[in-house]
Structures are given as C-alpha cells and as structure tokens.
Design an enzyme around this catalytic site. Structure first.
Site, PDB file in Angstrom:
ATOM      1  N   HIS A 398      39.612  36.321  42.955  1.00 59.49           N
ATOM      2  CA  HIS A 398      39.176  37.003  42.327  1.00 59.49           C
ATOM      3  C   HIS A 398      38.210  37.718  42.952  1.00 59.49           C
ATOM      4  CE1 HIS A 398      42.473  36.538  39.335  1.00 59.49           C
ATOM      5  NE2 HIS A 398      41.859  35.643  38.767  1.00 59.49           N
ATOM      6  N   CYS A 447      41.147  41.374  45.299  1.00 60.79           N
ATOM      7  CA  CYS A 447      41.209  43.355  44.843  1.00 60.79           C
ATOM      8  C   CYS A 447      39.582  43.824  44.967  1.00 60.79           C
ATOM      9  CB  CYS A 447      41.412  43.364  43.622  1.00 60.79           C
ATOM     10  SG  CYS A 447      43.076  43.030  43.374  1.00 60.79           S
TER      11      CYS A 447
END
Length: 807
Positions: A398, A447
């Site tokens: 993440h 991301c």
C-alpha cells in the site's frame, strides 16, 4: 559410528536377500564346514538357546524341492538377535572363509567419470557417472554444494540445456555400506551470436568456435573486452595472442583490459584447443585514440574543423561504465493489520530477488514490516551504500503520493494513515545521495492516489543536483496499481512485465521504456494502469554494468560483512536421542526474514517400530502459526516458492518475521516412539539453539537508529516505545467512522467471464533464482552458487468491485 561398524551390528535377518541366499547355498553344499557344524556351535552358545527340535526342523528342509536348512537356521539365529559380527565369529571358528567374504560389506568405486564440456544452449546434454559396488548403487548429483532436484540417476540430463545450467557438478554414489564421489566436471553453456537451431552435440574430441571476437575502436582509458566462445568435448581451453605474441595470463573466454593505452593497439586473435583439436578465431583489430580523434596505427585520420566540431558535440558511444558494488533492498508488505490484504508482493519480491542476484546484486528481501522495522531496514540498506555503488530500492504494498512525495505504508499503519506513519521515498533518496552512489533506482509498485486524510505539505531538505537517479512508478500519478490473483499465488502487473526485461543489457531508462510499452499492450489494464518513468540519468548506466572494485577498503569490507550477516543460515545438524534415533535438521531461506526448517528421521533401531519427530516451542515473539509447522509438504506451510528445491520426504516448518526475534532462535525437537511389543508410546525431547538466523542478526526490531523523514514529518514514537503503540501517537483513529482512503494495489474480483486473463495478453514466463540452503548429503567443499528456476504460473485478473477508491 562408521558404515562398517553399523553393518556388523546389523541383525542378520536384515541383510539383503542376495547375501543371505549366497551364504546359505555355500553352507548347504559343504559338509565339514556346512550348516550342521554351524548348528552345533550355535546350540552350545547360551545366548541363542536353540533347541534340538528346532535344529531337527531345519534338517527337514532338505525334503523340500527348494528348501534350505542353512537359510532356516540363519532365520532362527536372527530371531534370537544374532548380528553379522556374531555370525562372522561362528564362521571363523568353522574356518569358513568363503562365507565370511560374502558377509563383508563391498566397497564402491566410480569407474566412469563425467566429462567436462562446452555446449550451446538449447541442446540435449547428459553428464554420466557409473559406479560399481554391491548392493545396488544410489546416485545424487550436486551443482557446487547444492543438490540437483531429480538428479538421482547415473545420467544427469538437460533437455534442453540453458545458460543458467552452467557450473561445476559432482556426483555422490553410495550403497548401504560406503560412498564415493566422482571428479568435478565443468559444464559451460554458450549463447551463440550465430543462428544455430537444434544443432546436434559435437562428437568427442571435436571443437567449434561459435562466438568470434569483434573489432573495437576505443579511447585511452576505456575498457577493452574481447570474447571468444567455443563448444566442444572435452572442455575447450583458450589462449589469446596480440600481433603474434601470446598474452600473459590471457587464458579465458574473455580478455579484458580495464584501462587501455596506445600500447594496446594491434591485431588480436584467440587459439582454442581441447587437447585433441585446435581452432583459431578470426583476427580483429583494436584501435585506440585520444579523445574522440581516433588514431589508426597504420594510417592517420585527417579531420576538417567542421568534422572536429561534430565529434566534440557528439556523445561518446563506447563508454564502459561500472559499479563499485550493487546492493538492493526489496520490501513486500501484504499482511496489513488495519487495511486490505495483498498477495502479489510475496511472488514479486521473490522473483525480483532471483533476477537481481543474476546481475550480481547483494539483495536483502523482506516481507511484512512494521514502521520501525522498515525504517531500520532502510538504515541497514544505507550502510551498504558507498561511492560508486548501484543502489536499488523496490517496494510493493500500500502507498500514496501527496504533493510530489511518495509514501510507503507499513503493515502496522493505523486507519487512516498519514505521513507520520509512513516512509517518505524522497527522504530516503536524500540520504542515498549523501553516499555518492553511482546509480539510484527506485521501483515503486504501489498506488499513487492522494491521501485525503493527510494534508501535511512536506518541505524536504534540498536534494542535491546529481545525475543517475531513476524512478520507475508502477502506475501514473493519481492512479492505482493492480495485481493478478490466482489460487495462492499472485503477480503485480508491473512485475509481470518487468521480470521479462530486467536481465537485458540496456540502459535502465531504455529497459523501463520497453516495460512501459509491454504494459501498454495489455488490454486488461489499458486505461487503468501505465508505467511512469522519471529520470536524471546522464550516463548510459545499466543494471548489467560490471562490478569493478578498485581496492578492498575498510568501507567495502564493512559493507560485505553487514550484508553477509543478513544471510547466514544455521548449518545442517544431527540430533541423536538416547534411544538411538537420529534426526537431521536442515534450513533454507525463502526471504531474508523467512526460513524453512525441514526434519527427517535418518536412523532408528530395529526394535523401535514407530517414531515421529516434530519441532515446537518456538519463541513467543515469532508468532508461529501451528498450521505452518511439521507439515508433509512445503506447500501445506504456505511456502510455494522454494518447494521444488527442498529435500523430499521430510516434515517442513515455515518461520516468518524473523526480524522480530529479540533473543536466539530456540526450539524443541520432540520425539515420540514405540517399541515392538509395547503399546505405550515414549516421549523424549531435545532443546536446540541455532542463534539468530538471517535478518534476525541485525536486530531491526530494536529502537530507531536515525530519522528518515524530512523536517516536518513527525516521527510517531521514540526508541523507547513499542512500535505497536506508534499509530496512536499519530492521531486517534477512533474519531473516523469507516474512512475511505487510497489503496496501494487493488485486489479485484471476478464478476464476469471477460475478466479471465488470456495467455496471449499477459503471459508469465519462468525466471532464474537463487535460494540459500543447507543439505543433508556430504559434498566436497567449494563456493556456493545457488541458482533455481520458478515454474510458469497461470493467473486471472479480476475487475474491481469491492475495493473502495479515493476519487
């Protein structure tokens, strides 16, 4: 106990049938030294208590067409506990030397040695070893000190052979009594620059040059590299010549001069021989000049002022760059405590580790790190950097990006997380620049959407104006990165295409451009994910650049020692219990913080009819899942990546998060066994201490060594606080109700048949790899060159339905 001693203490009923059959036939056919004399001696020995009735029953065996009194007598003696040594003593008393000779364990000897050879990739190649001995001979092949999977026959076949198969091989042969080793054999595998398709193996004593040296035009100070590669059997040997004179110590395929002068101008060629046949390469000219004005030794070149100006403005096309060392830190975060779980980082980190090791990188690969562990891992990574070193940081997990700063999210980050809970990549770059590294590469598989819960505008310390910085972002700014899921394994889209290109000898930015083009052709993620490259590369730097260590400085020695500490595995060990059972313990590394323990019972007394050994009682800070221990296959423990390289027929235990170890790794080997005729099982245990394996030696769980965040990035805990309490310091998470924020890599699910990935769109290939491992077998000592391959995986990509996005 030696094999010979063990053989003589063996119960005679456990001898192999061919031996017993020959001894019985000899005793049946002999009168004065036959079975009746043996029966008389045994009957008078109080240890065996043979009755007259039993001896009479033995004599009746002559009435049967295939009966043998001697075989019946030997069986009775074995039932009374007679061993080989005691039988030999009886035979000596009888003067039965022929039978004694049959009982002696036969030696084993290699009679056909494997041949060293050089071959082209793509051929069918066999290494052969033949041994004599009785009883049956077993074979096991090793590449250096690593056992070759399925290498258990007299022929080791490569169908076809690959460049990664090159190396030194040896074969261990053994029977129940002794063992022997073959000679070392070298297999050299060449990738030819000629067009050979399905070329058959060359006959013995033949030789053929497949790669010819090429002419070169260099500048004073450049590096000269000439290559001549030949195939043949026996293995070819090389000798380089310049202008008719043999060059000193130039006896390898590659002839290199690190810094050429005008004296290196001349005509070069290579003579190749295998002792039976000789071939000479073509002659090539090496021209050396000053600057960009090339001087031919035969004739001077004349240049006009306009041409000279053109040379000055043109970049040199023959720069020979090198690294003083290559180091890489790979982090894959999957098991998040407060956020969605990921799968791909495990496979991505494993495959990238194997590829980078082929490029001579020192690699530390870590899974599932907390914030404190990530910061301390970066600190250890920085210790490996120095002037001219190539440094590579890969992160999968993440993440998000705010105001041009990229943040990596640890597994213990609160919900929602902010910059104070994460690591800022740009801050790490600043510290890498201080080391004057030769190349800084960041590959960020996460991301890059903005985190709406983090409004902090970081003002980093000024980065130095330095070249040779490359960022490879798995996705564009403001977009998500995807992973492909299939069964228990997964790949990130970025790594799926990167691994196919990583070994190419190209400028790093050119390589990433090709990866971006490959990703652009994947219809499943088109319009959702695209590779973004940022670079200040001013030189033709490539990950394939060679390492050239100018001197063994204290810094380089410290760097090598620090790296080695993170990769030390415990040695294979034998645990012997008082009851006579022996347990072999072996260890293998899957990642720098993930280890496999495999156990095997290698010896048990005949009176024990059942025994089982488990490892247990691990330190509490390891959080070992019982379902990952003492399993019949590595896959049952969750270890899918190195399963094919582990020994078979063992029990396997999977230990992860070794970085959490505060003390030595201690555990118990618990043995449960049952004696013949006794129902109750007996339990015994031995304590084992293997020190701190792999990354545990670096104590990255301990207090923070230094701050990696920029000035306005608050560090959520001090060295005296537990990282478990860190999120609270960053701000209470209970004031938010089910917050929606950016994810790093989207796990997406399958709502329609169109989501199934087609092989022509995104095909997964197999890559070479490396695993450190301690093996059971004896082997001649030499350097370890671990090389493994990962099998091809089929994957399915799913469309996003249940994962929230931060739009």
């Amino acid at each position: 106990m030696s094999d010979f001693q063990h053989f003589h203490l063996l119960n005679i009923n456990l001898l192999q049938d061919p031996i017993l059959q020959k001894v019985s036939e000899l005793l049946d056919q002999t009168s004065s030294k036959g079975w009746r004399k043996l029966a008389e001696l045994v009957a008078n020995d109080k240890r065996f208590k043979l009755s007259s009735l039993e001896l009479h029953q033995c004599s009746l065996k002559v009435m049967d067409s295939e009966g043998s009194p001697s075989r019946s007598l030997l069986r009775l003696m074995g039932d009374r506990g007679c061993n080989t040594k005691e039988l030999t003593e009886f035979l000596q008393t009888m003067g039965q030397s022929d039978a004694i000779h049959l009982l002696r364990p036969q030696g084993i000897k290699v009679v056909v040695q494997p041949d060293s050879m050089a071959v082209l990739s793509g051929q069918l190649v066999k290494l052969c070893c033949t041994a004599t001995g009785h009883p049956l001979v077993n074979y096991q092949w090793f590449k250096m000190n690593k056992e070759v999977p399925q290498g258990n026959s007299s022929e080791l076949a490569f169908s076809p052979v690959h460049v990664n198969d090159a190396g030194f091989y040896i074969c261990r042969v053994n029977n129940a009594n002794s063992f022997d080793f073959s000679d070392w054999t070298q297999l050299d595998v060449c990738e030819s620059n000629l067009t050979y398709h399905g070329i058959p193996g060359l006959p013995e004593n033949k030789i053929h040059i497949c790669n010819q040296p090429q002419p070169q035009t260099l500048t004073v100070g450049d590096r000269l590299v000439l290559e001549c590669a030949a195939i043949g059997r026996p293995l070819p040997h090389y000798r380089w010549y310049k202008s008719g004179h043999a060059l000193k110590d130039a006896t390898k395929k590659l002839y290199m001069v690190s810094s050429v002068t005008m004296e290196h101008c001349g005509v070069y060629w290579c003579q190749v021989t295998n002792g039976n046949e000789t071939e000479v390469s073509k002659e090539v000219e090496v021209v050396v000049g000053f600057g960009n004005l090339w001087t031919n030794m035969a004739a001077a070149m004349e240049c006009t002022e306009e041409e000279l100006s053109g040379f000055t403005d043109t970049e040199q096309t023959n720069e020979h760059l090198f690294a003083t060392d290559k180091v890489a830190l790979l982090i894959g975060n999957m098991s998040y405590r407060n956020h969605s779980q990921l799968k791909a980082p495990m496979v991505d980190v494993y495959e990238l580790t194997n590829l980078l090791r082929q490029l001579d990188f020192k690699v530390v690969s870590l899974l599932d790190l907390t914030e404190l562990e990530m910061r301390n891992s970066v600190e250890e990574f920085l210790l490996l950097l120095d002037k001219g070193v190539y440094g590579l940081l890969y992160y999968a997990g993440h993440g998000y990006e705010n105001y041009g700063n990229s943040f990596m999210v640890p597994i213990d980050a609160p919900k929602p997380y902010r910059s104070s809970n994460c690591l800022c990549v740009q801050s790490i770059l600043k510290l890498m620049q201080e080391k004057e590294t030769g190349l800084n590469v960041f590959l960020l598989d996460m991301c890059r959407k903005r985190n709406q819960y983090d409004d902090t505008i970081l003002i980093p310390e000024s980065l130095k104006v330095t070249a040779n910085i490359v960022f490879g972002y798995a996705t564009c700014q403001g977009a998500e990165a995807f992973e492909i899921q299939h069964s228990d394994l997964a790949n990130g889209i970025f790594m799926k295409f990167l691994k196919k290109r990583l070994l190419e000898d190209k400028k790093i930015t050119v390589l990433l451009d090709h990866v971006a083009e490959d990703m652009g052709r994947c219809q499943l993620t088109k319009g959702m994910q695209a590779l973004e490259i940022r670079s200040s590369l001013s030189e033709k730097r490539a990950l394939t650049d060679p390492i050239q260590q100018t001197a063994c400085s204290p810094d380089s020695l410290a760097r090598n020692m620090q790296w080695a500490k993170a990769h030390e595995l415990p040695g294979s060990m034998c645990i012997e219990f008082d009851c006579g059972v022996k347990i072999q313990l072996g260890f293998a590394a899957e990642f720098s913080n993930v280890m496999i323990i495999y156990t095997q019972i290698i010896e048990k007394p005949p009176e024990i009819i059942y025994c089982n050994a488990n490892v247990t009682d691990f330190p509490v800070d390891l959080h070992v899942d019982p379902k990952d221990t003492n399993r019949g296959t590595p896959e049952e423990t969750g270890s899918f990546l190195v399963s094919k390289d582990l020994p078979k027929h063992c029990l396997y235990t999977h230990l992860s998060s070794l970085q959490t170890l505060k003390e030595n790794l201690t555990f118990s080997v618990c043995l449960r066994y049952t004696y013949q005729g006794i129902e109750d099982a007996v339990d015994d245990r031995k304590e084992v201490d293997v020190g701190k394996p792999l990354i545990a030696k670096l104590d990255i769980h301990s207090g923070l060594r230094r701050h990696f965040c920029v000035q306005t990035c608050h560090v959520p805990h001090s060295p005296c606080h537990s990282p478990e309490l860190a999120p609270g310091a960053a701000g209470p998470s209970h004031i938010f109700t089910s917050p929606q924020y950016s994810q790093s890599r989207l796990n997406v699910y399958n709502p329609s048949p169109r989501s199934v990935m087609r092989s022509e769109n995104c095909q997964q290939g197999s890559d070479s790899a490396s695993v450190g491992m301690q093996h059971f077998s004896e082997c001649k000592s030499t350097n370890n060159i671990p090389v493994e391959t990962t099998d091809e995986l089929d994957h399915t990509l799913y469309e996003s339905t249940s994962v929230s996005k931060n739009n």
